[in-house]
Design an enzyme around this catalytic site. Sequence first.
Site, PDB file in Angstrom:
ATOM      1  CB  SER A  69      -0.846   0.041   1.162  1.00 19.41           C
ATOM      2  OG  SER A  69      -0.303  -0.066   2.354  1.00 19.41           O
ATOM      3  N   GLY A  81      -1.768  -4.625   0.928  1.00 20.04           N
ATOM      4  CA  GLY A  81      -1.704  -6.004   1.618  1.00 20.04           C
ATOM      5  C   GLY A  81      -0.798  -6.928   1.347  1.00 20.04           C
ATOM      6  CG  ASN A 106       1.313  -5.123   4.540  1.00 23.93           C
ATOM      7  OD1 ASN A 106       0.575  -4.688   5.275  1.00 23.93           O
ATOM      8  ND2 ASN A 106       1.243  -5.290   2.946  1.00 23.93           N
ATOM      9  CG  ASP A 153      -3.062   4.773   8.199  1.00 23.83           C
ATOM     10  OD1 ASP A 153      -2.031   5.831   8.189  1.00 23.83           O
ATOM     11  OD2 ASP A 153      -3.200   4.081   7.437  1.00 23.83           O
ATOM     12  CG  HIS A 177      -0.846   4.118   4.424  1.00 26.47           C
ATOM     13  ND1 HIS A 177      -1.551   3.361   5.280  1.00 26.47           N
ATOM     14  CD2 HIS A 177      -0.310   3.126   3.589  1.00 26.47           C
ATOM     15  CE1 HIS A 177      -1.532   2.137   5.278  1.00 26.47           C
ATOM     16  NE2 HIS A 177      -0.700   1.786   4.206  1.00 26.47           N
TER      17      HIS A 177
END
Length: 203
Positions: A31, A68, A97, A178, A181
């Site tokens: 991502s 992801g 991830n 978050d 990002h």
Amino acid sequence: MRRCLVLLLFVWCAIASAVDAPRKVLVLGDSLSAAHNIPVEAGWVRLLDARTVKMATPWTMVNASISGETSLSGRNRLPGLLAKQRPGVVVIELGANDGLQGLPLGKLADNLDAMIGTATASGARVLLLGIELPVNYGPQYRDGLRKVYADAARKHGAALVPFLLDGVALDPALMQDDGLHPKASGEPRVAENVWKALSPMLH
């Protein structure tokens, strides 16, 4: 003689076509490279594509990143992408991830090793983009993650950006809520981080 001239013309056209065709930079990431929650054109890959297509010898950025994506799934997808795209440069941005899931660093190291080796065997040069995790993951895991990227790049002679989000991750004004990002406003700095290592590989 006529056959020789025809053959020479054919070869010359083939060479000219290959020279004129944009070369490809394949980006395999998660991502952080897939423009998560921001317009695609604001992502760092698209920002760099705007530069590379205008070079004297143009290059096209092919973004195969998927939100992801883990290092294992990227490792499984890479051979097919290499066969289809035939890139001159492969940019690998994977591991975030894996780290967020707390997966063993040895598995990440093995997957990065395999991906860099596969890309290199195809004739492509490799740029590895490192990531870092939030401080709550502890110094041992975070230091180990840094070492995984450094060791993988050193082993294969690949180019390395130690931390993709350098200058961005610790600035709340440039990060999404978050905390993982970048906002669109942070992507130009991310693009510059990559460009410093990528640019010499394209000349």
